[in-house]
Enzyme design. Structure first.
Site, short mmCIF file in Angstrom:
data_model
loop_
_atom_site.label_atom_id
_atom_site.label_comp_id
_atom_site.label_asym_id
_atom_site.label_seq_id
_atom_site.Cartn_x
_atom_site.Cartn_y
_atom_site.Cartn_z
N ASP A 5 -2.26 2.05 16.97
CA ASP A 5 -2.75 1.31 15.75
C ASP A 5 -2.56 2.89 14.63
O ASP A 5 -2.42 2.32 13.43
CB ASP A 5 -3.72 0.22 15.49
CG ASP A 5 -3.37 -0.21 13.89
OD1 ASP A 5 -1.86 -0.16 13.82
OD2 ASP A 5 -4.33 -0.08 13.04
N TYR B 144 0.99 -1.11 0.05
CA TYR B 144 0.06 0.06 0.16
C TYR B 144 0.41 1.23 0.18
O TYR B 144 2.00 1.02 0.05
CB TYR B 144 -0.62 0.30 1.25
CG TYR B 144 0.20 0.22 2.07
CD1 TYR B 144 0.50 0.66 3.29
CD2 TYR B 144 -0.09 -1.31 3.12
CE1 TYR B 144 1.24 0.86 4.44
CE2 TYR B 144 1.14 -1.43 3.65
CZ TYR B 144 1.48 -0.21 5.02
OH TYR B 144 1.85 -0.17 6.55
N ARG C 214 -1.54 -10.64 2.91
CA ARG C 214 -1.91 -9.30 1.72
C ARG C 214 -0.25 -8.05 1.86
O ARG C 214 -1.30 -7.20 1.59
CB ARG C 214 -2.78 -8.49 2.26
CG ARG C 214 -2.52 -8.44 3.45
CD ARG C 214 -4.79 -7.95 4.03
NE ARG C 214 -4.79 -7.59 5.45
CZ ARG C 214 -4.43 -6.63 6.25
NH1 ARG C 214 -4.13 -5.74 5.76
NH2 ARG C 214 -4.97 -6.96 8.14
N HIS D 37 -2.50 -7.26 18.24
CA HIS D 37 -3.98 -7.67 18.12
C HIS D 37 -4.16 -9.24 18.36
O HIS D 37 -4.75 -9.12 17.75
CB HIS D 37 -4.34 -7.09 16.68
CG HIS D 37 -3.22 -5.71 16.29
ND1 HIS D 37 -2.94 -4.97 17.35
CD2 HIS D 37 -2.87 -5.81 14.88
CE1 HIS D 37 -2.49 -3.87 15.94
NE2 HIS D 37 -2.30 -4.84 14.75
C1 0GY Z 1 -1.04 -3.02 11.99
C2 0GY Z 1 -1.47 -3.46 11.07
C3 0GY Z 1 -1.31 -3.56 9.76
C4 0GY Z 1 -0.82 -3.39 8.46
C5 0GY Z 1 0.98 -3.22 9.27
O1 0GY Z 1 2.94 -3.23 8.77
C6 0GY Z 1 1.36 -3.07 8.61
O2 0GY Z 1 2.04 -2.42 7.77
O3 0GY Z 1 0.98 -3.40 10.40
C7 0GY Z 1 -2.63 -4.31 8.78
O4 0GY Z 1 -2.37 -3.56 7.52
O5 0GY Z 1 -2.96 -4.99 9.19
O6 0GY Z 1 -1.26 -3.12 12.90
O7 0GY Z 1 -0.24 -1.85 11.29
#
Ligand code: 0GY
Length: 296
Positions: free
Chosen positions: A249, A45, A126, A176
Site C-alpha cells: 500500500d 488529498y 471520503r 483490504h
Molecule cells: C489504498 C487506500 C486508500 C486510498 C486510495 O486511491 C486512493 O486514494 O486507495 C485509503 O485512503 O484508504 O488502498 O490506497
C-alpha cells in the site's frame, strides 16, 4: 486544498522476512510527480511527490521483484502517472486503472497496451464523489481479454455490494478484505460476512493488506505490531490460499499519523502466511495469474 501530505516512512527498516524470488507487491501507488502529472481537481488529498524512482527503490530495499501499481484516487481518471511508472519499470510493473465509465474500446486497448490489467471501482465516500454501479457494470462487460475488476469498499456496505459484485462478469479483487474490524477476531461478524461473500463465487480474490489502517490505534486497534490483524487474517489466508494477493500500500495514501514502517509491513507476511507454500501462492502464483499470466 492545503499543504501536500507526506504519508510514507522516510527510512523504512529492512524486513526480517525475505520475500521469495519473484515476489509481487500487488498493491502500491505512485503520486505524480506533480510536474508533469498533476493531481485531479476532485482529489480529496494532495500528496507530496512519490514517483516511480522511489517506488522501485523501495521494491529493491524490501526484496520484491515486481509491482502492481493501482491508480490512486488523487489522480482521478487520468492514468498518465501510473502508465509512466509502468513504462519505466522494464516490465517489472503492471497496473490497475481508474476510468471514466464512458471510456471507449480504443481507450481500454491503449490502457492494456500500457500494462493495465484491471480497473478499480472505489466506493469510499471520503475518496470519491460518486460510484455509479450501473455504469461500472456496463464498462466491466467490455474489458480487454483477461482483465479483472478491483473493488474498494468498507465493511458497513458489504451487504449492499453483494448484488453488484455478483453481476460483474470477470474476476473480482477486493481491496483490504473490504476493511473488516479486525479487533472482532477471525470469527467476528465482519470476517463472517466477508467469508460468506467469498463463498458466493469462486473467482473473488482479496488482499489481506493494510494492517496499518485496519489495526490502527485511531480505529480502536493496537497499532504496530498489529497483533489483532494477524489473528483475524491468518485463518482467512489459510482457508483461501489460491485467492489472496498481497501489497505494501506504499505510499500509504492519506496516512497522516501512525505512518507505517514498510519493513514492519513486510514482516506481517509470515504471520498471515506462515508456510513457504502459502507465501509462494500469496506473493507469486496468485498475482502472476492475474497480472502476468503469459509467464506462467
Ligand atoms: C489504498 C487506500 C486508500 C486510498 C486510495 O486511491 C486512493 O486514494 O486507495 C485509503 O485512503 O484508504 O488502498 O490506497
Amino acid at each position: 486544498m492545503s499543504d501536500r501530505i507526506t504519508s510514507w516512512h522516510a527510512s523504512p527498516s529492512k524486513p526480517n522476512f525475505t520475500p521469495p524470488p519473484g515476489a509481487v507487491d500487488a498493491h502500491c501507488h505512485v503520486f505524480g510527480p506533480m510536474d508533469p502529472f498533476g493531481f485531479s481537481p476532485k482529489a480529496k488529498y494532495l500528496p507530496a511527490d512519490a514517483g516511480p524512482d522511489m517506488l522501485f527503490a523501495l521494491r529493491d530495499h524490501l526484496g520484491f521483484s515486481r509491482n502492481v501499481i493501482v491508480q490512486a484516487s488523487c489522480h482521478g481518471t487520468d492514468n498518465a502517472a501510473t502508465l509512466d511508472a509502468i513504462a519505466k519499470s522494464n516490465g517489472k510493473a503492471r497496473g490497475v486503472a481508474v476510468v471514466d465509465p464512458d471510456i471507449d474500446q480504443a481507450g481500454l486497448a491503449a490502457l492494456h497496451e500500457g500494462g493495465m490489467r484491471g480497473i478499480r471501482f472505489n466506493f469510499l465516500k471520503r475518496l470519491v464523489d460518486n460510484a455509479p454501479k450501473d455504469k461500472f457494470l456496463e464498462v466491466s462487460q467490455r474489458l480487454p481479454e483477461g482483465w479483472h475488476v478491483v473493488i474498494y469498499f468498507e465493511a458497513d456496505i458489504l451487504a449492499e455490494m453483494r448484488p453488484f459484485i455478483a453481476a460483474i462478469p470477470v474476476p473480482v479483487v477486493i481491496d483490504h478484505m473490504g476493511r473488516p474490524d479486525v479487533t472482532q477476531g477471525p470469527d467476528g461478524p465482519d470476517m463472517k460476512a466477508f467469508r460468506s461473500l467469498l463463498e458466493s463465487r469462486p473467482d473473488i480474490y482479496f488482499k489481506p493488506t493494510c494492517p496499518d489502517r485496519l489495526d490502527a490505534i485511531k480505529v480502536g486497534g493496537g497499532g504496530d505490531p498489529w497483533d489483532a490483524f494477524a489473528t483475524a487474517v491468518a485463518p482467512l489466508v489459510a482457508d483461501y490460499p489460491d485467492r489472496c494477493i498481497w501489497g505494501t500500500d506504499w505510499p500509504h495514501p492519506n496516512m497522516d499519523d501512525e505512518i507505517p514502517d514498510d519493513g514492519h509491513i513486510v514482516d506481517m507476511i509470515p504471520r498471515i502466511a506462515p508456510t513457504q507454500e502459502l507465501q509462494r501462492k500469496l506473493l507469486i502464483d496468485n498475482p502472476m495469474r492475474l497480472y502476468w499470466p503469459e509467464e506462467l
